[in-house]
Design an enzyme around this catalytic site. Sequence first.
Site, short mmCIF file in Angstrom:
data_model
loop_
_atom_site.label_atom_id
_atom_site.label_comp_id
_atom_site.label_asym_id
_atom_site.label_seq_id
_atom_site.Cartn_x
_atom_site.Cartn_y
_atom_site.Cartn_z
N SER A 129 0.85 -1.19 0.00
CA SER A 129 0.00 0.00 0.00
C SER A 129 0.88 1.24 0.00
O SER A 129 2.11 1.16 0.02
CB SER A 129 -0.92 0.01 1.23
OG SER A 129 -0.14 0.17 2.41
N LYS A 130 0.23 2.39 0.02
CA LYS A 130 0.94 3.67 -0.03
C LYS A 130 1.95 3.82 1.11
O LYS A 130 2.96 4.50 0.96
CB LYS A 130 -0.06 4.83 0.02
CG LYS A 130 -0.83 5.04 -1.28
CD LYS A 130 0.05 5.70 -2.33
CE LYS A 130 -0.76 6.03 -3.57
NZ LYS A 130 0.09 6.58 -4.64
N ARG A 131 1.68 3.20 2.24
CA ARG A 131 2.59 3.37 3.38
C ARG A 131 3.96 2.74 3.11
O ARG A 131 4.94 3.08 3.77
CB ARG A 131 1.98 2.81 4.66
CG ARG A 131 1.90 1.29 4.70
CD ARG A 131 1.35 0.80 6.05
NE ARG A 131 1.26 -0.65 6.09
CZ ARG A 131 0.23 -1.34 5.63
NH1 ARG A 131 -0.79 -0.70 5.10
NH2 ARG A 131 0.21 -2.65 5.69
#
Length: 468
Positions: A240-242
């Site tokens: 994911s974006k993290r």
Amino acid sequence: MSSVVTRIAPSPTGFMHIGTARTALFNWLYARATGGQFLLRIEDTDRARYAPEAVDAILQGMSWLGLDHDGDVVSQFERVPRHREVALTLLETGMAYKCFATQDDIAAFREAARAAGTSTLYRSPWRDTDPATHPDAPFVIRIKAPQDGQAVIEDAVQGRVTWANETLDDMILLRSDGTPTYMLAVVVDDHDMGVTHVIRGDDHLSNAPRQALIYRAMGWPLPVHAHIPLILGPDGKKLSKRHGATGVEEYKKMGYPAAGMRNYMARLGWSHGDDEFFTDAQAREWFDLDGITKSAARFDFKKLEHLSGQHIAVASDADLLDEIAAFLDAAGADPLTDQQKNGLGRALYCLKDRAKIFPELLEKAHFVLSSRPFEPDEKSAKALNSVSIGILKDLTPQLQNASWTRSDLEELLTTFAESKELSFGKLAQPLRAALAGRAISPSVYDMMLVIGQAETLDRLTDVTGAPQ
């Protein structure tokens, strides 16, 4: 054996996820390895979320990765009449039925089931009713799923997977407004497009037995299924974006070469022996479904950088110049001038062996991309103290009459350093600062050969102030 046909069928969500790109790559590689076809379908039936620029993002991502598709792009939305036709055919043949249950009816059923501790899987009371008793009311069309026995999928990656039929509901094929569900549309499209191998993420595995119901009800042959492992972040959680960039376009903007991305993505869940670095030609030759693992792959940015650097190192100068131009455009940076292109082209031989991404390469190319007089960075400025400038002032006249070859320059600078009782590093630091204005650059010999004798002397004069 009939020719292999694979497909990628992304939804236009605004960008191309790295997982979608990896699935596209596997489908493309398998089609190319077998001499088959690789098709592209846009699953754009959700008109509320549809946007032309989202489709463009998919096409641009595919283009950058070099994943060429065969034939025209298929729009799922444009095929809605065909999806309805199949649903009505199943209704006419008794393989599907009209269900008049409302959302309130279904909610009440599930609430009662939870209270009784029984399965909340909805069983429609309209499954076997006489059509003569049907009300004049909105209805959906549901498929008649078997209610006993097992559903079996022989998966090329996961092996034999079974489900108890009692766990499969009579899924909706056509909604009450006449629109097809995803489950119906994807099967009809895959059949009509002649898809022989459905290679997709294993998050779709639970869809396989339900979609198989439609194939069997229509008397269509089942495609080969190959459900590939998901991509996880370095921490083992869903990417994911993290974890960093998740869209293909972001990697292009960061300056990764397309060949490096292809190589790295191919290794996310597939292997050929112990090979890590390989060319496109080798990947197309080696790829098969047997090499795909069942376990999830972890995205490793360091491995990506390492492979990217290897691909930059072996790329032709012409291809690198084209890719760098595309990178600058994607990143919103100014294009190179003709003079900068020429200088960069001359310098690539001494730049590409040590750069992992294009910004790194361009930073090391500062000595040919910027114009004199250079504004030295902090470290270079420290190297240009009064003592060092005096040394460069003494060196300048000797370079005026030098033979401009690597061997002669090496001999001249080595001899000069010895005459000043300097290590070569003590001479190279201020010389590098004068030639590049940067502490990190190619060797002073490479820079001198790339920019030539006149430019070398001009740059030294800018620093020393000595007339030539």
